[in-house]
Each structure stands twice: as C-alpha cells, then as structure tokens.
Scaffold this active site. Structure first.
Site, PDB file in Angstrom:
ATOM      1  N   LYS A  29      35.915 -32.868  76.636  1.00 36.67           N
ATOM      2  CA  LYS A  29      35.190 -31.961  77.541  1.00 36.67           C
ATOM      3  C   LYS A  29      33.818 -31.616  76.957  1.00 36.67           C
ATOM      4  O   LYS A  29      32.816 -31.583  77.646  1.00 36.67           O
ATOM      5  CB  LYS A  29      35.994 -30.690  77.800  1.00 36.67           C
ATOM      6  CG  LYS A  29      37.283 -30.922  78.565  1.00 36.67           C
ATOM      7  CD  LYS A  29      37.024 -31.584  79.924  1.00 36.67           C
ATOM      8  CE  LYS A  29      38.294 -31.832  80.697  1.00 36.67           C
ATOM      9  NZ  LYS A  29      38.059 -32.517  81.988  1.00 36.67           N
ATOM     10  N   SER A  37      36.225 -27.092  80.476  1.00 32.22           N
ATOM     11  CA  SER A  37      37.314 -26.220  80.030  1.00 32.22           C
ATOM     12  C   SER A  37      36.832 -25.204  79.000  1.00 32.22           C
ATOM     13  O   SER A  37      35.900 -25.473  78.244  1.00 32.22           O
ATOM     14  CB  SER A  37      38.425 -27.084  79.409  1.00 32.22           C
ATOM     15  OG  SER A  37      39.375 -26.280  78.738  1.00 32.22           O
ATOM     16  N   TYR A  89      41.448 -33.616  73.368  1.00 28.71           N
ATOM     17  CA  TYR A  89      41.241 -33.227  74.779  1.00 28.71           C
ATOM     18  C   TYR A  89      40.002 -32.340  74.880  1.00 28.71           C
ATOM     19  O   TYR A  89      39.091 -32.631  75.657  1.00 28.71           O
ATOM     20  CB  TYR A  89      42.472 -32.479  75.325  1.00 28.71           C
ATOM     21  CG  TYR A  89      42.143 -31.663  76.548  1.00 28.71           C
ATOM     22  CD1 TYR A  89      41.961 -30.284  76.456  1.00 28.71           C
ATOM     23  CD2 TYR A  89      41.964 -32.265  77.785  1.00 28.71           C
ATOM     24  CE1 TYR A  89      41.620 -29.538  77.572  1.00 28.71           C
ATOM     25  CE2 TYR A  89      41.625 -31.521  78.896  1.00 28.71           C
ATOM     26  CZ  TYR A  89      41.454 -30.161  78.780  1.00 28.71           C
ATOM     27  OH  TYR A  89      41.102 -29.417  79.880  1.00 28.71           O
TER      28      TYR A  89
HETATM   29  C1  WQD Z   1      49.097 -20.453  76.553  1.00 34.79           C
HETATM   30  C2  WQD Z   1      49.799 -19.596  75.499  1.00 34.79           C
HETATM   31  C3  WQD Z   1      50.887 -20.889  73.810  1.00 34.79           C
HETATM   32  C4  WQD Z   1      54.193 -22.568  75.990  1.00 34.79           C
HETATM   33  C5  WQD Z   1      45.693 -25.308  77.574  1.00 34.79           C
HETATM   34  C6  WQD Z   1      44.421 -26.078  77.495  1.00 34.79           C
HETATM   35  C7  WQD Z   1      43.468 -25.611  78.564  1.00 34.79           C
HETATM   36  C8  WQD Z   1      44.132 -25.734  79.879  1.00 34.79           C
HETATM   37  C9  WQD Z   1      45.420 -24.918  79.912  1.00 34.79           C
HETATM   38  C10 WQD Z   1      43.744 -27.751  81.127  1.00 34.79           C
HETATM   39  C11 WQD Z   1      49.596 -20.154  74.081  1.00 34.79           C
HETATM   40  C12 WQD Z   1      51.881 -20.008  74.561  1.00 34.79           C
HETATM   41  C13 WQD Z   1      53.036 -21.853  75.715  1.00 34.79           C
HETATM   42  C14 WQD Z   1      55.423 -22.156  75.416  1.00 34.79           C
HETATM   43  C15 WQD Z   1      54.297 -20.340  74.335  1.00 34.79           C
HETATM   44  N1  WQD Z   1      44.404 -27.105  80.145  1.00 34.79           N
HETATM   45  N2  WQD Z   1      53.100 -20.764  74.892  1.00 34.79           N
HETATM   46  N3  WQD Z   1      55.435 -21.042  74.604  1.00 34.79           N
HETATM   47  O1  WQD Z   1      46.933 -23.830  75.282  1.00 34.79           O
HETATM   48  O2  WQD Z   1      45.880 -21.749  76.359  1.00 34.79           O
HETATM   49  O3  WQD Z   1      45.410 -23.988  77.284  1.00 34.79           O
HETATM   50  O4  WQD Z   1      46.252 -25.412  78.857  1.00 34.79           O
HETATM   51  O5  WQD Z   1      42.980 -27.366  81.934  1.00 34.79           O
HETATM   52  O6  WQD Z   1      42.312 -26.408  78.516  1.00 34.79           O
HETATM   53  O7  WQD Z   1      43.832 -25.873  76.244  1.00 34.79           O
HETATM   54  O8  WQD Z   1      47.647 -23.029  77.579  1.00 34.79           O
HETATM   55  O9  WQD Z   1      49.792 -22.516  78.661  1.00 34.79           O
HETATM   56  O10 WQD Z   1      49.732 -24.236  76.765  1.00 34.79           O
HETATM   57  O11 WQD Z   1      49.459 -21.808  76.257  1.00 34.79           O
HETATM   58  O12 WQD Z   1      54.339 -19.334  73.590  1.00 34.79           O
HETATM   59  O13 WQD Z   1      56.525 -22.771  75.630  1.00 34.79           O
HETATM   60  O14 WQD Z   1      51.209 -19.648  75.742  1.00 34.79           O
HETATM   61  O15 WQD Z   1      51.219 -20.963  72.432  1.00 34.79           O
HETATM   62  O16 WQD Z   1      49.488 -19.070  73.175  1.00 34.79           O
HETATM   63  P1  WQD Z   1      46.480 -23.109  76.489  1.00 34.79           P
HETATM   64  P2  WQD Z   1      49.226 -22.960  77.359  1.00 34.79           P
END
Ligand code: WQD
Length: 342
Positions: free
Chosen positions: A158, A128, A154
C-alpha cells in the site's frame, strides 16, 4: 471530457467492492466489475443484482493480465476507476510476500498504465491505515502523520502503491487520484444479501467473533491484554462498510469536479476507537449470547491503538461516517445468521 457514468471497479465482487458497486448505482453511476473471483464469490454478484434490481456487467479478468484488461478498456469508455483488486491479509502477506508484491503492485501498474492510455483521468486507490505503522506521537492520525516502514508486506504494497501514484502525478500525466486510507472495514449490507466472505479461517476480529458465535470456530483468543489502552486490549477505528462504500462515491464525485492533475491521501474512518473487549462485550449484549473467549499472547505486528482524524474527509469530500461500530456488529451478526440459513 468523458461524461459517461461508467466506472471501472476492479475487485468489485469483493467485500468493500460489492458494497461500493451498490452505492455507485444508487447514486446514478454505471459500475462495471472486473474480478477474477480468487478472493470473491459469484454469490456476491447475485446479491448486488438482487439489491439493485437489475443485472450488472462483470468481466472475469485478473488485473495482472494486461492483455485481457485492455480489452475491457476497449469495450467500455470509463469516466472513472476504483481499484480495489489486491490481496489484503496481513498475516498471509508475511508468509507469501512475493505473491503480494506481484499481485498488488503489477495489478496497480496495469490499471494505471491503461487509465493513462485510454485517458481515464479519475482514479481512486484502495489504500490502508497500515501505512502509518504504530503512530509515534498521537494515536489519532491525520494524513500528515508520518508514514512509517510497513510492518507487513501487505502494508508495504500500500505504501509502495501510494509512492507509485505520487511519481505518476509528478511525471505530468493528466490524472486526478485519491488514495483512500481505510481503517478497519466491518459490517454488511442491511439486507444481508452481501457481506464479508472470508476464505478459510478469518484473520479479522469481527468475522472471528461472528463465526465463533455461530459455531464455525470453537473459541476466540484475544491477542494480548497488557497494552497501555482503556482495558489493555488493542484499539481500532471500525468503520461500517456502507459508510466506506459511500466514501468512494463521494470520492468519484469530487474527482469529476477537479480540473487539474492532483493526488490527495484521505483517511476514511469514524474518528472513534473501539477495543477488542468492547467489540466482544457489544456483540454479547446485541446477540444475547456468551462468547467463548480467552486472553492469549500479543499478535506480532499489531498496532496498539490507532484511529482516524476525520477532518480532511469531511472538508475535502463532504463525507463523514453515519454508522457506528455497534451498527456494524449488528449487521455482521445478521449476515452470519443469513449465511448459516443459506
Ligand atoms: C484487530 C484487533 C487483533 C482477531 C487489518 C489490516 C488492515 C485491514 C483490517 C484490510 C487486533 C485483534 C483479531 C482475533 C484478536 N485490512 N484480534 N483476536 O490487524 O487492525 O487490520 O485488517 O483492509 O489493513 O492491517 O485488523 O481485525 O485483524 O485485528 O484479538 O482472533 O483484533 O490482534 O488487535 P487489523 P484485525
């Protein structure tokens, strides 16, 4: 040299796993799924079978159960392995670190040990972009961008997984290993027969958006709007799960061409960044719906902006993404609509 087309896919009933299984079959491979369905549903297997038009071998096994997993290696002769099976929710890992370390590390060790014992030398590890943490110099990361201390258990599993793999290769065993560093997987199969099935309240942005639009959750909180980015919200490299699946097929094909032990880390992304607001605005334009969202506080551990330098994935694997974040948003919405109708 094992010339069977059998590929062991651990976690093959999961979100990325199921899409990869379909692409493997469509490229002439014979994937065998090992999954204990703790994070996947049986409907994913029937969705795969409907898409490919035939049944698929599934063994309901926990990769942490070495005895049970060994039986699968005795039953089939594999030419390669794609190891997806792991927990993957950043927030959940902060609350239950030990279950993440046990499941993700013990599972990896079991699959690696049995690969060596049964001379299965081609191995793809699901890694990741979290291993980069908050990129210091540039938000466009290459595989040489310094690895930073993980900002979640998490992400740490990785990073540790990649280090275990480095040490296994250094020990001189005959393994050829690819660590694919995913950016943000999104979207669903165009047929809407398989897609992301978050268990409980989703953490990731796109399922939150589609579940809000369909009425499963009341509103969206945008986590922070005062970042130093194009519009103040976080930027990510959203990669369509179909492109991500194909990167694994290209990876297995590349491994089969390697003669000597090797390990390569490869970014798998689109090379483009999209902000949270841009995701929301694109969804509203596509669906014609107005989402109920508001700005909220920053989310602890969030990286401000990160997206992939995709040079190596093209030069090494002859792979590049073909679909856009917009394509993924369309497919995710169609999948959410199908789930509602079902
Ligand atoms: C993206 C952006 C949130 C929800 C994680 C893991 C990564 C992969 C994907 C596994 C951020 C914002 C989100 C919400 C928001 N996992 N957000 N309101 O954290 O980049 O990555 O998930 O493979 O390894 O680290 O993904 O989609 O959670 O967030 O504003 O209700 O969307 O704060 O800025 P992230 P995400």
């Amino acid at each position: 040299m094992n010339n069977s087309k059998n590929i062991l896919v651990t976690g093959g009933a999961g979100y990325i796993g199921s899409h990869t299984v379909v692409d493997l079959i469509q490229n002439g491979f014979n994937p065998i799924i090992v999954d204990d369905f703790r994070n996947a549903q049986k409907s994913s297997v029937s969705g795969i079978e409907e898409i490919i038009g035939r049944s698929i071998e599934v063994r309901e096994i926990d990769v942490c159960d070495r005895v049970a997993l060994k039986k699968v290696f005795e039953e089939f002769s594999f030419s390669g392995i794609i190891h997806f099976a792991a927990y993957k929710a950043v927030g959940e890992s902060v609350d239950s670190p030990l279950s993440y370390y046990r499941n993700n590390i013990v599972g990896l060790i079991n699959v690696l040990e049995l690969s060596i014992e049964f001379n299965v030398s081609n191995f793809v590890f699901s890694s990741s972009c979290t291993v980069y943490g908050e990129p210091t110099d540039s938000k466009v990361v290459t595989e040489n961008t310094p690895i930073q201390p993980a900002n979640s258990p998490y992400g740490n599993t990785k990073r540790i997984g990649e280090e275990i793999i480095e040490d296994v290769i250094s020990s001189g065993v005959n393994m050829k290993i690819l660590c694919l560093r995913y950016f943000n997987p999104v979207g669903a199969h165009a047929s809407s027969l398989i897609g992301e099935l978050p268990i409980g309240k989703p953490n990731n942005l796109l399922p939150v958006v589609t579940q809000c639009a369909i009425g499963k959750i009341p509103s969206i909180t945008v986590n922070g709007n005062d970042y130093d980015t194009i519009d103040g919200t976080c930027v990510r490299d959203y990669i369509h799960v179909l492109d991500l699946a194909n990167a694994h097929v290209k990876g297995v094909e590349w491994l089969a061409q390697q003669e000597n032990p090797i390990v390569e880390n490869v970014n798998i992304g689109t090379g483009k960044g999209t902000s949270v607001l841009e995701v929301i605005e694109t969804f509203e334009e596509i669906s014609g719906l107005k989402l109920n969202w508001k700005f909220g506080e920053r989310r602890a551990g969030d990286v401000v902006e990160i997206f992939a330098d995709v040079t190596k994935s093209f030069n090494l694997l002859n792979w590049k993404s073909n679909l856009s974040a917009r394509d993924a948003i369309i497919d995710s919405w169609n999948w959410e609509l199908k789930l509602k109708n079902d």
